[in-house]
Design an enzyme around this catalytic site. Structure first.
Site, PDB file in Angstrom:
ATOM      1  N   SER A 126       0.873  -1.268   0.107  1.00 28.46           N
ATOM      2  CA  SER A 126       0.202  -0.052   0.053  1.00 28.46           C
ATOM      3  C   SER A 126       0.745   1.182  -0.066  1.00 28.46           C
ATOM      4  O   SER A 126       1.783   1.310   0.401  1.00 28.46           O
ATOM      5  CB  SER A 126      -0.844  -0.002   1.172  1.00 28.46           C
ATOM      6  OG  SER A 126      -1.342   1.299   1.499  1.00 28.46           O
ATOM      7  N   TYR A 151      -1.481  -0.563  10.846  1.00 30.34           N
ATOM      8  CA  TYR A 151      -1.846  -1.150   9.662  1.00 30.34           C
ATOM      9  C   TYR A 151      -0.581  -0.856   8.598  1.00 30.34           C
ATOM     10  O   TYR A 151      -0.029  -1.920   8.057  1.00 30.34           O
ATOM     11  CB  TYR A 151      -3.149  -0.890   8.978  1.00 30.34           C
ATOM     12  CG  TYR A 151      -3.269  -0.908   7.544  1.00 30.34           C
ATOM     13  CD1 TYR A 151      -3.016   0.207   6.649  1.00 30.34           C
ATOM     14  CD2 TYR A 151      -3.564  -1.998   6.982  1.00 30.34           C
ATOM     15  CE1 TYR A 151      -3.027   0.093   5.264  1.00 30.34           C
ATOM     16  CE2 TYR A 151      -3.694  -2.154   5.687  1.00 30.34           C
ATOM     17  CZ  TYR A 151      -3.427  -1.178   5.024  1.00 30.34           C
ATOM     18  OH  TYR A 151      -3.406  -1.361   3.652  1.00 30.34           O
ATOM     19  N   LYS A 155       2.322  -3.510   6.727  1.00 26.91           N
ATOM     20  CA  LYS A 155       2.591  -3.524   5.059  1.00 26.91           C
ATOM     21  C   LYS A 155       4.260  -3.080   5.064  1.00 26.91           C
ATOM     22  O   LYS A 155       4.753  -3.997   4.196  1.00 26.91           O
ATOM     23  CB  LYS A 155       1.854  -2.314   4.323  1.00 26.91           C
ATOM     24  CG  LYS A 155       0.353  -2.852   4.436  1.00 26.91           C
ATOM     25  CD  LYS A 155       0.235  -4.132   3.696  1.00 26.91           C
ATOM     26  CE  LYS A 155      -1.401  -4.201   3.442  1.00 26.91           C
ATOM     27  NZ  LYS A 155      -1.543  -5.642   2.805  1.00 26.91           N
TER      28      LYS A 155
HETATM   29  C1  WQD Z   1      -9.361   9.296   1.982  1.00 27.17           C
HETATM   30  C2  WQD Z   1      -9.433  10.766   2.313  1.00 27.17           C
HETATM   31  C3  WQD Z   1      -9.932  11.302   4.466  1.00 27.17           C
HETATM   32  C4  WQD Z   1     -13.821   9.335   5.100  1.00 27.17           C
HETATM   33  C5  WQD Z   1      -6.464   3.938   3.595  1.00 27.17           C
HETATM   34  C6  WQD Z   1      -5.286   3.160   3.802  1.00 27.17           C
HETATM   35  C7  WQD Z   1      -4.763   2.582   2.232  1.00 27.17           C
HETATM   36  C8  WQD Z   1      -5.917   2.101   1.711  1.00 27.17           C
HETATM   37  C9  WQD Z   1      -7.151   2.924   1.605  1.00 27.17           C
HETATM   38  C10 WQD Z   1      -6.029  -0.249   1.784  1.00 27.17           C
HETATM   39  C11 WQD Z   1      -8.793  11.312   3.596  1.00 27.17           C
HETATM   40  C12 WQD Z   1     -10.984  11.517   3.757  1.00 27.17           C
HETATM   41  C13 WQD Z   1     -12.462   9.731   4.331  1.00 27.17           C
HETATM   42  C14 WQD Z   1     -14.767  10.311   5.550  1.00 27.17           C
HETATM   43  C15 WQD Z   1     -13.156  12.201   4.824  1.00 27.17           C
HETATM   44  N1  WQD Z   1      -6.247   0.882   2.211  1.00 27.17           N
HETATM   45  N2  WQD Z   1     -12.248  11.076   4.384  1.00 27.17           N
HETATM   46  N3  WQD Z   1     -14.585  11.597   5.212  1.00 27.17           N
HETATM   47  O1  WQD Z   1      -6.731   6.890   4.498  1.00 27.17           O
HETATM   48  O2  WQD Z   1      -6.272   7.585   2.086  1.00 27.17           O
HETATM   49  O3  WQD Z   1      -6.052   5.252   2.914  1.00 27.17           O
HETATM   50  O4  WQD Z   1      -7.535   3.350   2.850  1.00 27.17           O
HETATM   51  O5  WQD Z   1      -5.490  -0.649   0.583  1.00 27.17           O
HETATM   52  O6  WQD Z   1      -3.788   1.890   2.557  1.00 27.17           O
HETATM   53  O7  WQD Z   1      -4.344   4.002   4.242  1.00 27.17           O
HETATM   54  O8  WQD Z   1      -8.301   6.434   2.562  1.00 27.17           O
HETATM   55  O9  WQD Z   1     -10.609   6.580   1.854  1.00 27.17           O
HETATM   56  O10 WQD Z   1     -10.079   6.394   4.726  1.00 27.17           O
HETATM   57  O11 WQD Z   1      -9.543   8.627   3.058  1.00 27.17           O
HETATM   58  O12 WQD Z   1     -13.103  13.349   4.594  1.00 27.17           O
HETATM   59  O13 WQD Z   1     -15.870  10.011   5.921  1.00 27.17           O
HETATM   60  O14 WQD Z   1     -10.695  10.967   2.500  1.00 27.17           O
HETATM   61  O15 WQD Z   1      -9.762  12.078   5.575  1.00 27.17           O
HETATM   62  O16 WQD Z   1      -8.219  12.613   3.290  1.00 27.17           O
HETATM   63  P1  WQD Z   1      -6.882   6.502   3.177  1.00 27.17           P
HETATM   64  P2  WQD Z   1      -9.829   6.838   3.041  1.00 27.17           P
END
Ligand code: WQD
Length: 347
Positions: A126, A151, A155
């Protein structure tokens, strides 16, 4: 026909990868304990490809049961390892559960790789291994920074374990695939992401808010140093991610790999802000999303997106889906889930 063992084959990326492997002439078996997935995905895989895939409901932490799968399938030519817990927030609350599941599972699998002389191994990694990058876009040579969560640490450890193990085992070649943000669903709406409990990731939160499962959603901060103040990510369609795994297995099988443990970024190379993602969804779906700007989320990276040149030039990977497709297929899948839930309720 060469047989690939896919761990986590009933999961979001695993199920889409199995479809792609089958459509490219591979035979496939799955190992998935269904602790975070259901065998429902196997029905979708069969409806899409016309092929039945056997899933061994085995927990990789159980070495004997894992080993028995290899004894029963002496013709495995490659492994794609997805099975791992992946919720960033949950890993902060339950680190031991994450280290035990993600690391023990990998180690048991690698013991079988050694005993049964499996030559090719693809690891689901990731972009989280880059932490908060100093410069973007990130390349595969960008520095690995301190993981922002257990997490992410699993990785990073997984990558280190595989690099050391590959160096020690002459007959093995591995590929580490660093996903950015996998989203969307298969265009057939027969498979897609089924979040366990309340989703944490942006796109399932968007679609569940749009369909009314969630009353509202929060944008985690709009005071970052980005073009609209919200965080930047590299959203990539799950079918593009899936095809990259088929290309990786073909790359290893044809001995084109440059080193015995090659690394590839799987992202589009385009940075998209949270607010831009929300506005694209509203445009595609015609639904006005009920969202509010809330506080920043601990551990969030401000901005990250990929330099994907290596995957494009070495694997021959071509991005086929854009942000509009990602939102359109994610929304179609959410509506399909709702339809299915209503059918079950009415029966
Ligand atoms: C993306 C953006 C949030 C929810 C993680 C793992 C990565 C992969 C994908 C496995 C951020 C914002 C989110 C909400 C928001 N996992 N957000 N409101 O954290 O980039 O990555 O998941 O493959 O390895 O680290 O993904 O979708 O959680 O967040 O504003 O209700 O959306 O703050 O900026 P992230 P995410």
């Amino acid at each position: 026909m060469s047989k690939i063992l896919v761990t986590g084959g009933c999961g979001f990326i695993g199920s889409h990868t199995i479809v792609d492997l089958l459509e490219n002439g591979f035979s496939v078996i799955s190992v998935d304990d269904n602790s975070r997935s259901t065998s429902y995905a196997l029905n979708g895989i069969e409806q899409i490809t016309g092929k039945k895939v056997k899933n061994y409901t085995v927990d990789l932490k159980n070495f004997d049961e894992t080993r028995a799968v290899f004894q029963e399938n002496p013709d495995i030519s490659g492994i794609i390892h997805f099975a791992a817990y992946k919720a960033v927030g949950e890993s902060v609350e339950e680190p031991i559960r994450y280290y035990e599941n993600n690391i023990f599972g990998l180690i048991n699998l690698l013991k079988c790789v050694q005993e049964f002389n499996i030559p090719n191994f693809v690891f689901s990694s990731s972009c989280t291994v880059y932490g908060n990058p100093d410069t973007i876009p990130v390349t595969e040579a960008s520095p690995i920074k301190k993981a922002e969560s257990p997490y992410g640490a699993t990785k990073q450890m997984g990558e280190q374990i595989l690099q050391d193990f590959t160096r020690a085992l002459a007959g093995l070649s591995t590929i580490l695939l660093r996903y950015f943000n996998p989203v969307g669903a298969h265009p057939s709406t027969l498979i897609g992401e089924i979040p366990v409990g309340r989703p944490q990731n942006l796109v399932p939160v968007i679609t569940q808010t749009a369909i009314g499962k969630l009353p509202k959603m929060w944008v985690h901060g709009n005071d970052y140093d980005t073009r609209d103040g919200s965080c930047v990510r590299d959203y990539i369609h799950v079918c593009d991610i899936a095809h990259a795994h088929t290309l990786a297995i073909q790359y290893l099988a044809s001995k084109k790999n440059k080193t015995r443990c090659d690394i590839f970024n799987l992202g589009t190379g385009d940075g998209v802000t949270v607010l831009e993602a929300i506005h694209m969804f509203e445009e595609v779906s015609g639904v006005k999303l009920n969202y509010e700007i809330g506080p920043r989320r601990a551990g969030d990276v401000i901005a990250i997106y990929a330099n994907n040149n290596l995957a494009v030039t070495e694997l021959g990977w071509k991005i086929r889906y854009n942000l509009r497709d990602m939102m359109q297929t994610a929304w179609a899948w959410e509506r399909k889930i709702r339809e299915t839930e209503e059918q079950v309720k009415n029966n």
